[in-house]
Design a protein around this motif. Structure first.
Motif, PDB file in Angstrom:
ATOM      1  N   ALA A 198       0.722  -1.334  -0.137  1.00 14.60           N
ATOM      2  CA  ALA A 198       0.063  -0.057  -0.076  1.00 14.60           C
ATOM      3  C   ALA A 198       1.241   1.345   0.022  1.00 14.60           C
ATOM      4  O   ALA A 198       0.262   2.009  -0.394  1.00 14.60           O
ATOM      5  N   SER A 199       1.891   1.043   0.621  1.00 20.29           N
ATOM      6  CA  SER A 199       2.656   2.373   1.028  1.00 20.29           C
ATOM      7  C   SER A 199       3.454   2.622  -0.773  1.00 20.29           C
ATOM      8  O   SER A 199       3.972   3.625  -1.413  1.00 20.29           O
ATOM      9  N   PHE A 200       3.785   1.657  -1.240  1.00 22.52           N
ATOM     10  CA  PHE A 200       4.452   1.203  -2.317  1.00 22.52           C
ATOM     11  C   PHE A 200       3.771   1.878  -3.732  1.00 22.52           C
ATOM     12  O   PHE A 200       4.470   3.196  -3.998  1.00 22.52           O
ATOM     13  N   ARG A 201       2.426   1.244  -3.160  1.00 16.97           N
ATOM     14  CA  ARG A 201       1.797   1.805  -4.700  1.00 16.97           C
ATOM     15  C   ARG A 201       1.115   4.211  -4.483  1.00 16.97           C
ATOM     16  O   ARG A 201       1.334   4.369  -5.160  1.00 16.97           O
ATOM     17  N   ALA A 202       1.087   3.652  -3.197  1.00 10.88           N
ATOM     18  CA  ALA A 202       1.343   5.748  -2.783  1.00 10.88           C
ATOM     19  C   ALA A 202       2.338   6.840  -3.274  1.00 10.88           C
ATOM     20  O   ALA A 202       1.932   7.057  -3.508  1.00 10.88           O
ATOM     21  N   ASP A 203       3.358   5.681  -2.822  1.00 10.72           N
ATOM     22  CA  ASP A 203       4.827   6.215  -3.354  1.00 10.72           C
ATOM     23  C   ASP A 203       4.799   5.955  -5.226  1.00 10.72           C
ATOM     24  O   ASP A 203       4.525   7.364  -5.662  1.00 10.72           O
ATOM     25  N   CYS A 204       3.869   5.455  -5.703  1.00 12.78           N
ATOM     26  CA  CYS A 204       4.380   5.177  -7.100  1.00 12.78           C
ATOM     27  C   CYS A 204       3.258   6.432  -7.507  1.00 12.78           C
ATOM     28  O   CYS A 204       3.421   7.183  -8.524  1.00 12.78           O
ATOM     29  N   ASP A 205       2.318   6.417  -6.938  1.00  8.02           N
ATOM     30  CA  ASP A 205       0.883   7.576  -7.728  1.00  8.02           C
ATOM     31  C   ASP A 205       1.296   8.720  -7.654  1.00  8.02           C
ATOM     32  O   ASP A 205       1.037   9.858  -8.386  1.00  8.02           O
ATOM     33  N   THR A 206       2.643   9.034  -6.016  1.00  7.12           N
ATOM     34  CA  THR A 206       2.514  10.547  -6.033  1.00  7.12           C
ATOM     35  C   THR A 206       3.710  10.980  -7.181  1.00  7.12           C
ATOM     36  O   THR A 206       3.663  11.391  -8.128  1.00  7.12           O
ATOM     37  N   VAL A 207       5.100   9.677  -7.620  1.00  9.31           N
ATOM     38  CA  VAL A 207       6.260  10.374  -9.144  1.00  9.31           C
ATOM     39  C   VAL A 207       4.984  10.401  -9.851  1.00  9.31           C
ATOM     40  O   VAL A 207       5.415  11.029 -10.483  1.00  9.31           O
ATOM     41  N   VAL A 208       4.055   9.495  -9.675  1.00  9.48           N
ATOM     42  CA  VAL A 208       3.595   9.489 -11.736  1.00  9.48           C
ATOM     43  C   VAL A 208       2.456  10.751 -11.738  1.00  9.48           C
ATOM     44  O   VAL A 208       2.831  11.966 -12.658  1.00  9.48           O
ATOM     45  N   ALA A 209       2.491  11.299 -10.427  1.00  7.63           N
ATOM     46  CA  ALA A 209       1.201  12.305 -10.370  1.00  7.63           C
ATOM     47  C   ALA A 209       1.752  13.400 -10.488  1.00  7.63           C
ATOM     48  O   ALA A 209       2.172  14.589 -10.997  1.00  7.63           O
ATOM     49  N   GLU A 210       3.091  14.074  -9.840  1.00  3.45           N
ATOM     50  CA  GLU A 210       3.927  15.123  -9.335  1.00  3.45           C
ATOM     51  C   GLU A 210       5.459  14.976 -10.221  1.00  3.45           C
ATOM     52  O   GLU A 210       5.694  16.292 -10.368  1.00  3.45           O
ATOM     53  N   ARG A 211       6.315  14.069 -10.555  1.00  5.21           N
ATOM     54  CA  ARG A 211       7.338  14.052 -10.698  1.00  5.21           C
ATOM     55  C   ARG A 211       7.877  13.777 -12.158  1.00  5.21           C
ATOM     56  O   ARG A 211       8.962  14.248 -12.301  1.00  5.21           O
ATOM     57  N   LEU A 212       6.989  12.421 -12.621  1.00  2.00           N
ATOM     58  CA  LEU A 212       7.024  12.138 -14.154  1.00  2.00           C
ATOM     59  C   LEU A 212       7.029  13.146 -14.819  1.00  2.00           C
ATOM     60  O   LEU A 212       6.668  13.913 -15.044  1.00  2.00           O
ATOM     61  N   GLU A 213       8.009  12.793 -15.915  1.00  2.00           N
ATOM     62  CA  GLU A 213       8.652  13.787 -16.802  1.00  2.00           C
ATOM     63  C   GLU A 213       8.790  13.336 -18.903  1.00  2.00           C
ATOM     64  O   GLU A 213       9.247  12.322 -18.179  1.00  2.00           O
ATOM     65  N   HIS A 214       8.362  13.540 -19.202  1.00  2.00           N
ATOM     66  CA  HIS A 214       8.404  13.397 -20.937  1.00  2.00           C
ATOM     67  C   HIS A 214      10.007  14.175 -21.056  1.00  2.00           C
ATOM     68  O   HIS A 214       9.871  15.570 -20.176  1.00  2.00           O
ATOM     69  N   ASN A 215      10.804  13.520 -20.864  1.00  2.00           N
ATOM     70  CA  ASN A 215      12.266  13.918 -21.961  1.00  2.00           C
ATOM     71  C   ASN A 215      13.113  13.423 -22.536  1.00  2.00           C
ATOM     72  O   ASN A 215      12.941  12.405 -23.092  1.00  2.00           O
ATOM     73  N   ASP A 216      14.079  13.925 -22.419  1.00  2.00           N
ATOM     74  CA  ASP A 216      15.407  13.186 -24.236  1.00  2.00           C
ATOM     75  C   ASP A 216      14.815  11.757 -23.356  1.00  2.00           C
ATOM     76  O   ASP A 216      15.448  11.119 -24.690  1.00  2.00           O
ATOM     77  N   ALA A 217      15.523  11.151 -22.469  1.00  2.00           N
ATOM     78  CA  ALA A 217      15.965   9.869 -22.247  1.00  2.00           C
ATOM     79  C   ALA A 217      15.053   8.898 -22.466  1.00  2.00           C
ATOM     80  O   ALA A 217      14.710   7.654 -22.615  1.00  2.00           O
ATOM     81  N   VAL A 218      13.565   9.774 -22.237  1.00  2.00           N
ATOM     82  CA  VAL A 218      12.088   9.134 -22.595  1.00  2.00           C
ATOM     83  C   VAL A 218      11.766   8.432 -23.838  1.00  2.00           C
ATOM     84  O   VAL A 218      11.663   7.461 -24.111  1.00  2.00           O
TER      85      VAL A 218
END
Length: 112
Positions: free
Chosen positions: A20-40
Motif C-alpha cells: 500500500a505504501s509502495f502504491r502511494a509512493d508510485c502514484d505520487t511520483v507519476v502524478a507529480e514528478r514524471l516527465e517526458h524528456n530526451d531519455a524517455v
C-alpha cells in the motif's frame, strides 16, 4: 516490498514497508514528478525498433516480423502502465499531449 529490495541490493530505507505504501509512493511520483524528456524519447524510440540480437540461430528474415510484434508489445506494456492522461508535471513542462502518434499507434500519452 523490503524483501524484494534486499534481493535487489537495496537497503530497507530505500523502499516503503508494504504494498500500500509502495502504491502511494508510485502514484505520487507519476502524478507529480514524471516527465517526458530526451531519455524517455530515446527509450521509446529504441523499443519501437528492436535490434536483432547477435546470435547466429535467428535469421534476419525471421527476426523482422518477430521484432515488429515484440516492439509493439514492448511499447504497449511500457506505456500501458501509465495513466491515460499525462500527469500534472508532464503537462506543466509542455510534454506529451495524449496523442498516440509517437508510440507506433499505441494508446497513451507518450507522443511528444
Amino acid at each position: 516490498m523490503r524483501d524484494v529490495g534486499r534481493v535487489r541490493g537495496l537497503s530497507e530505507r530505500q523502499l516503503p514497508p508494504d504494498w500500500a505504501s509502495f502504491r502511494a509512493d508510485c502514484d505520487t511520483v507519476v502524478a507529480e514528478r514524471l516527465e517526458h524528456n530526451d531519455a524517455v524519447g530515446d527509450v521509446l524510440a529504441e523499443l519501437a525498433r528492436l535490434q536483432k540480437p547477435p546470435v547466429w540461430w535467428i535469421p534476419a528474415l525471421l527476426w523482422r516480423p518477430c521484432a515488429a510484434l515484440a516492439a509493439h508489445y514492448a511499447l504497449l506494456v511500457t506505456i500501458g502502465v501509465l495513466p491515460p492522461r499525462p500527469p500534472r508535471a508532464v503537462r506543466a513542462r509542455g510534454g506529451p499531449t495524449g496523442s498516440s502518434a509517437g508510440c507506433g499507434g499505441s494508446p497513451g500519452w507518450c507522443a511528444a
